[in-house]
Design an enzyme around this catalytic site. Sequence first.
Site, PDB file in Angstrom:
ATOM      1  N   LYS A 239       0.816  -1.216   0.000  1.00 31.91           N
ATOM      2  CA  LYS A 239       0.000   0.000   0.000  1.00 31.91           C
ATOM      3  C   LYS A 239       0.848   1.264   0.000  1.00 31.91           C
ATOM      4  CE  LYS A 239      -4.342  -1.931   1.501  1.00 31.91           C
ATOM      5  NZ  LYS A 239      -5.397  -2.001   2.525  1.00 31.91           N
TER       6      LYS A 239
ATOM      7  N   ARG B 157      -3.761  -9.953   5.172  1.00 30.92           N
ATOM      8  CA  ARG B 157      -4.163 -10.020   3.756  1.00 30.92           C
ATOM      9  C   ARG B 157      -2.987  -9.527   2.910  1.00 30.92           C
ATOM     10  NH1 ARG B 157      -6.475  -6.962  -0.338  1.00 30.92           N
ATOM     11  NH2 ARG B 157      -8.121  -7.994  -1.545  1.00 30.92           N
TER      12      ARG B 157
END
Length: 257
Positions: A204, A238
């Site tokens: 991210k 995740r």
Amino acid sequence: MGVVNVTPDSFSDGGLYLDPAAAVSHGLELVEDGADLLDVGGESTRPGAEPVDEAEELRRVVPVVEGLAGAGVPISVDTSKAVAAAAALDAGAEIVNDVTALRGDSRMAALCAAREATVVLMHMRGEPRTMQRGPVYEDVVAEVGEFLAERDAAARAAGIAAERIWLDPGIGFGKAEAHNLELLRRLGELKALGRPLVVGTSRKSFIGRVDGSAASERLGGTIASSVLAAAEGAAVLRVHDVAEMAQAARVAAAVLG
């Protein structure tokens, strides 16, 4: 939780697994690499992403879920649409990972209750197209915690059993870099909610803001943030890079006892 994106526009792997056969093959590789479950998504939720209609999402997701249903691990469908969730559950999925926390489709809560699906309720301010436009919090951990507690109560009121509710603080969803770091630093405070915590930091942008790395260069930052999240109580990580993360998690668990 290994990520299987069946999308042309996901921020780090968009288009790589748009073909169902390629996506199934990738999912099976992730299981071999150590994934305990797989998360299949047919609609990108990256910042600025445009919505996908139901028919297209079904076309992308259902063949992949069917192909992975015998992989030996639970399958999650990453969707906020009840129609897509129902079709994925029919195809063999067991978990509905809803970035809107059951708010995006008025039919979703009743569906998950009736089908006895596990649900992942995520915090997101706004929607993918707008969520990164100057997010502001007075205390991001307290505010995310209040939201997740409210959505947990709403899910239970809709008939979803408490043991089938997981919570996700939504790293990168309507949060600036400082908010993401603060959530990870104080993740242990969210354990008081009493539900398994799902954390997704993989590749991210907040990692890139720390060191200037591109999405393809964030494995180290993913591992560091994920291991720290696990140490603070995350139950599910995740990630895209399952082999490396699984090794890191095993070593960290051994060290921490």
